[in-house]
Design a protein around this motif. Structure first.
Motif, PDB file in Angstrom:
ATOM      1  N   PHE A   1      -3.707   7.413   7.729  1.00 51.70           N
ATOM      2  CA  PHE A   1      -4.127   8.749   7.316  1.00 51.70           C
ATOM      3  C   PHE A   1      -4.223   9.675   8.518  1.00 51.70           C
ATOM      4  O   PHE A   1      -4.624   9.272   9.610  1.00 51.70           O
ATOM      5  CB  PHE A   1      -5.499   8.694   6.641  1.00 51.70           C
ATOM      6  CG  PHE A   1      -5.481   8.090   5.262  1.00 51.70           C
ATOM      7  CD1 PHE A   1      -5.554   6.722   5.084  1.00 51.70           C
ATOM      8  CD2 PHE A   1      -5.391   8.908   4.138  1.00 51.70           C
ATOM      9  CE1 PHE A   1      -5.527   6.166   3.811  1.00 51.70           C
ATOM     10  CE2 PHE A   1      -5.366   8.360   2.859  1.00 51.70           C
ATOM     11  CZ  PHE A   1      -5.431   6.994   2.701  1.00 51.70           C
ATOM     12  N   GLY A   2      -3.897  10.955   8.285  1.00 54.90           N
ATOM     13  CA  GLY A   2      -4.112  11.965   9.302  1.00 54.90           C
ATOM     14  C   GLY A   2      -5.560  12.412   9.320  1.00 54.90           C
ATOM     15  O   GLY A   2      -6.396  11.889   8.587  1.00 54.90           O
TER      16      GLY A   2
ATOM     17  N   GLN B   1       2.062  10.042   0.986  1.00 52.97           N
ATOM     18  CA  GLN B   1       1.091  10.334  -0.065  1.00 52.97           C
ATOM     19  C   GLN B   1       0.147  11.445   0.396  1.00 52.97           C
ATOM     20  O   GLN B   1      -0.109  11.598   1.590  1.00 52.97           O
ATOM     21  CB  GLN B   1       0.264   9.084  -0.388  1.00 52.97           C
ATOM     22  CG  GLN B   1       1.101   7.891  -0.826  1.00 52.97           C
ATOM     23  CD  GLN B   1       0.245   6.725  -1.270  1.00 52.97           C
ATOM     24  OE1 GLN B   1      -0.805   6.903  -1.862  1.00 52.97           O
ATOM     25  NE2 GLN B   1       0.720   5.505  -0.989  1.00 52.97           N
TER      26      GLN B   1
ATOM     27  N   ASN C   1       7.579   6.247   2.108  1.00 53.92           N
ATOM     28  CA  ASN C   1       6.886   7.141   1.181  1.00 53.92           C
ATOM     29  C   ASN C   1       5.821   7.923   1.944  1.00 53.92           C
ATOM     30  O   ASN C   1       5.384   7.502   3.023  1.00 53.92           O
ATOM     31  CB  ASN C   1       6.160   6.348   0.081  1.00 53.92           C
ATOM     32  CG  ASN C   1       7.074   5.411  -0.645  1.00 53.92           C
ATOM     33  OD1 ASN C   1       8.084   5.817  -1.180  1.00 53.92           O
ATOM     34  ND2 ASN C   1       6.727   4.144  -0.657  1.00 53.92           N
TER      35      ASN C   1
ATOM     36  N   ALA D   1       0.821  -1.218   0.000  1.00 56.80           N
ATOM     37  CA  ALA D   1       0.000   0.000   0.000  1.00 56.80           C
ATOM     38  C   ALA D   1       0.847   1.257   0.000  1.00 56.80           C
ATOM     39  O   ALA D   1       0.478   2.272  -0.579  1.00 56.80           O
ATOM     40  CB  ALA D   1      -0.928   0.012   1.214  1.00 56.80           C
ATOM     41  N   THR D   2       2.002   1.180   0.614  1.00 56.76           N
ATOM     42  CA  THR D   2       2.791   2.388   0.768  1.00 56.76           C
ATOM     43  C   THR D   2       3.442   2.817  -0.539  1.00 56.76           C
ATOM     44  O   THR D   2       3.834   3.962  -0.678  1.00 56.76           O
ATOM     45  CB  THR D   2       3.873   2.181   1.823  1.00 56.76           C
ATOM     46  OG1 THR D   2       4.693   1.082   1.426  1.00 56.76           O
ATOM     47  CG2 THR D   2       3.260   1.875   3.165  1.00 56.76           C
TER      48      THR D   2
ATOM     49  N   SER E   1      -3.326   3.508  14.874  1.00 55.89           N
ATOM     50  CA  SER E   1      -3.002   4.838  15.401  1.00 55.89           C
ATOM     51  C   SER E   1      -2.534   5.715  14.256  1.00 55.89           C
ATOM     52  O   SER E   1      -1.992   5.235  13.263  1.00 55.89           O
ATOM     53  CB  SER E   1      -1.926   4.733  16.455  1.00 55.89           C
ATOM     54  OG  SER E   1      -0.777   4.157  15.919  1.00 55.89           O
ATOM     55  N   GLN E   2      -2.752   7.044  14.389  1.00 53.09           N
ATOM     56  CA  GLN E   2      -2.382   7.966  13.338  1.00 53.09           C
ATOM     57  C   GLN E   2      -0.886   8.203  13.373  1.00 53.09           C
ATOM     58  O   GLN E   2      -0.295   8.430  14.413  1.00 53.09           O
ATOM     59  CB  GLN E   2      -3.150   9.280  13.500  1.00 53.09           C
ATOM     60  CG  GLN E   2      -4.611   9.171  13.127  1.00 53.09           C
ATOM     61  CD  GLN E   2      -5.321  10.505  13.262  1.00 53.09           C
ATOM     62  OE1 GLN E   2      -4.857  11.373  13.961  1.00 53.09           O
ATOM     63  NE2 GLN E   2      -6.443  10.661  12.597  1.00 53.09           N
TER      64      GLN E   2
ATOM     65  N   ASP F   1       3.367   5.569   5.861  1.00 55.34           N
ATOM     66  CA  ASP F   1       3.389   4.121   6.006  1.00 55.34           C
ATOM     67  C   ASP F   1       3.730   3.715   7.425  1.00 55.34           C
ATOM     68  O   ASP F   1       4.671   4.222   8.016  1.00 55.34           O
ATOM     69  CB  ASP F   1       4.340   3.473   4.993  1.00 55.34           C
ATOM     70  CG  ASP F   1       5.681   4.190   4.886  1.00 55.34           C
ATOM     71  OD1 ASP F   1       6.283   4.152   3.801  1.00 55.34           O
ATOM     72  OD2 ASP F   1       6.127   4.788   5.884  1.00 55.34           O
ATOM     73  N   ARG F   2       2.919   2.796   7.960  1.00 49.72           N
ATOM     74  CA  ARG F   2       3.211   2.218   9.279  1.00 49.72           C
ATOM     75  C   ARG F   2       4.196   1.068   9.105  1.00 49.72           C
ATOM     76  O   ARG F   2       4.948   0.742   9.992  1.00 49.72           O
ATOM     77  CB  ARG F   2       1.932   1.712   9.938  1.00 49.72           C
ATOM     78  CG  ARG F   2       0.955   2.824  10.223  1.00 49.72           C
ATOM     79  CD  ARG F   2      -0.085   2.479  11.259  1.00 49.72           C
ATOM     80  NE  ARG F   2      -0.416   1.101  11.358  1.00 49.72           N
ATOM     81  CZ  ARG F   2      -1.646   0.611  11.149  1.00 49.72           C
ATOM     82  NH1 ARG F   2      -2.605   1.389  10.797  1.00 49.72           N
ATOM     83  NH2 ARG F   2      -1.887  -0.674  11.311  1.00 49.72           N
ATOM     84  N   ASP F   3       4.142   0.454   7.957  1.00 51.19           N
ATOM     85  CA  ASP F   3       5.164  -0.509   7.533  1.00 51.19           C
ATOM     86  C   ASP F   3       5.010  -0.608   6.016  1.00 51.19           C
ATOM     87  O   ASP F   3       4.323   0.208   5.415  1.00 51.19           O
ATOM     88  CB  ASP F   3       5.017  -1.858   8.234  1.00 51.19           C
ATOM     89  CG  ASP F   3       3.682  -2.520   7.987  1.00 51.19           C
ATOM     90  OD1 ASP F   3       3.178  -3.193   8.892  1.00 51.19           O
ATOM     91  OD2 ASP F   3       3.119  -2.359   6.880  1.00 51.19           O
ATOM     92  N   ASP F   4       5.603  -1.600   5.413  1.00 50.18           N
ATOM     93  CA  ASP F   4       5.580  -1.660   3.944  1.00 50.18           C
ATOM     94  C   ASP F   4       4.181  -1.803   3.371  1.00 50.18           C
ATOM     95  O   ASP F   4       3.953  -1.506   2.211  1.00 50.18           O
ATOM     96  CB  ASP F   4       6.412  -2.850   3.451  1.00 50.18           C
ATOM     97  CG  ASP F   4       7.899  -2.517   3.429  1.00 50.18           C
ATOM     98  OD1 ASP F   4       8.700  -3.443   3.291  1.00 50.18           O
ATOM     99  OD2 ASP F   4       8.232  -1.319   3.542  1.00 50.18           O
ATOM    100  N   TYR F   5       3.267  -2.321   4.192  1.00 46.42           N
ATOM    101  CA  TYR F   5       1.978  -2.708   3.630  1.00 46.42           C
ATOM    102  C   TYR F   5       0.818  -1.844   4.094  1.00 46.42           C
ATOM    103  O   TYR F   5      -0.268  -1.958   3.554  1.00 46.42           O
ATOM    104  CB  TYR F   5       1.673  -4.173   3.989  1.00 46.42           C
ATOM    105  CG  TYR F   5       2.631  -5.134   3.343  1.00 46.42           C
ATOM    106  CD1 TYR F   5       3.793  -5.518   3.990  1.00 46.42           C
ATOM    107  CD2 TYR F   5       2.380  -5.637   2.075  1.00 46.42           C
ATOM    108  CE1 TYR F   5       4.691  -6.377   3.386  1.00 46.42           C
ATOM    109  CE2 TYR F   5       3.268  -6.504   1.467  1.00 46.42           C
ATOM    110  CZ  TYR F   5       4.421  -6.863   2.134  1.00 46.42           C
ATOM    111  OH  TYR F   5       5.312  -7.710   1.545  1.00 46.42           O
ATOM    112  N   LYS F   6       1.034  -1.005   5.092  1.00 43.44           N
ATOM    113  CA  LYS F   6      -0.095  -0.320   5.695  1.00 43.44           C
ATOM    114  C   LYS F   6       0.071   1.197   5.665  1.00 43.44           C
ATOM    115  O   LYS F   6       1.105   1.726   6.047  1.00 43.44           O
ATOM    116  CB  LYS F   6      -0.271  -0.778   7.140  1.00 43.44           C
ATOM    117  CG  LYS F   6      -0.513  -2.269   7.269  1.00 43.44           C
ATOM    118  CD  LYS F   6      -0.282  -2.738   8.677  1.00 43.44           C
ATOM    119  CE  LYS F   6      -0.021  -4.229   8.711  1.00 43.44           C
ATOM    120  NZ  LYS F   6       0.441  -4.680  10.035  1.00 43.44           N
ATOM    121  N   LEU F   7      -0.998   1.863   5.230  1.00 39.35           N
ATOM    122  CA  LEU F   7      -1.027   3.317   5.203  1.00 39.35           C
ATOM    123  C   LEU F   7      -1.842   3.836   6.383  1.00 39.35           C
ATOM    124  O   LEU F   7      -2.859   3.253   6.732  1.00 39.35           O
ATOM    125  CB  LEU F   7      -1.707   3.813   3.935  1.00 39.35           C
ATOM    126  CG  LEU F   7      -0.878   3.961   2.676  1.00 39.35           C
ATOM    127  CD1 LEU F   7      -1.747   4.504   1.564  1.00 39.35           C
ATOM    128  CD2 LEU F   7       0.298   4.894   2.898  1.00 39.35           C
TER     129      LEU F   7
END
Lengths: 116, 110
Positions: free
Chosen positions: B100-101, B33, B31, A100-101, B1-2, B92-98
């Protein structure tokens, strides 16, 4: 290309009732996300599927929420029983790849749920 | 968590003016976004900036990233009524998870 389709657009239920939301992602997209967006806040990830496997459901209240992704395509999110605090917009998104990132997420218009 | 937090919460500008909003985050990222959300609609992707990039442009949008300060800014130049929306940064919290603020709500006055 067709976007992410969600239905219904609006739903009003009473507390303790059940409700289901449906999402059809963009064709060929491997990853599907369900987000909850409470008024005035940013989207919060509930569950993330990669094809038909779950990548992350750590923030899904599993005592009342469930989700499945059928054959790695469509997905349904269910709440049973609903509470007042579940009132929110439920957004479905999809992305082509699995990270996702690194990906652009495509969002549907959402389902606005009001629990009375 | 944000992970990311936008500032200001709300911004009101005259058509033709520039709008700047900031995003600060807590832990290092790969990254970042930016997304836009018009009232009653889903989010639309605007720009992805990688941790090794300092600036990126897309039309009237300019995004900067300062990893030493753990912050990013989004500048909209020559704003239009159609730019009225909420803007969110996603980290990104890690490679797979976004994550949002809470977003910045921008109102462009005619």
């Amino acid at each position: 290309e067709a976007g992410v389709a969600q239905s219904p657009r609006y739903k009003i239920i009473e507390k303790r009732q059940s409700v289901a939301f449906w999402c059809n992602p963009i064709s060929g997209h491997a990853t599907l996300y369900w987000y909850q967006q409470i008024l005035g806040q940013g989207p919060k990830l509930l569950i993330q599927f990669q094809n038909n496997g779950v990548v992350d459901d750590s923030q899904l209240p599993k005592d009342r929420f469930s989700a499945e992704r059928l054959k790695g395509v469509d997905s349904t999110l269910k709440i049973q029983p609903a509470k007042l605090e579940d009132s929110a917009v439920y957004l479905c998104a999809s992305s082509k790849g699995v990270r996702a990132t690194n990906e652009k997420l495509f969002f549907g218009s959402g389902t606005q749920l009001s629990v009375l | 968590s944000q992970q990311g937090e936008e500032d200001p919460q709300a911004l009101s500008i005259q058509e033709g003016e520039n709008a700047t909003m900031n995003c600060s985050y807590k832990t290092s990222i790969n990254n970042l976004q930016w997304y836009r959300q018009n009232s009653g609609r889903g989010l639309v992707h605007l720009i992805l900036i990688r941790s090794n990039e300092r600036e990126k442009h897309s039309g009237r949008l300019r995004v900067t990233l300062d990893t030493s300060k753990k912050s990013s800014s989004l500048l909209i130049t020559a704003s239009r009524a159609a730019d009225t929306a909420s803007y969110f940064c996603a980290t990104d919290r890690d490679d797979y998870k976004l994550s949002f603020g809470a977003g910045t709500t921008v109102t462009v006055r005619a």
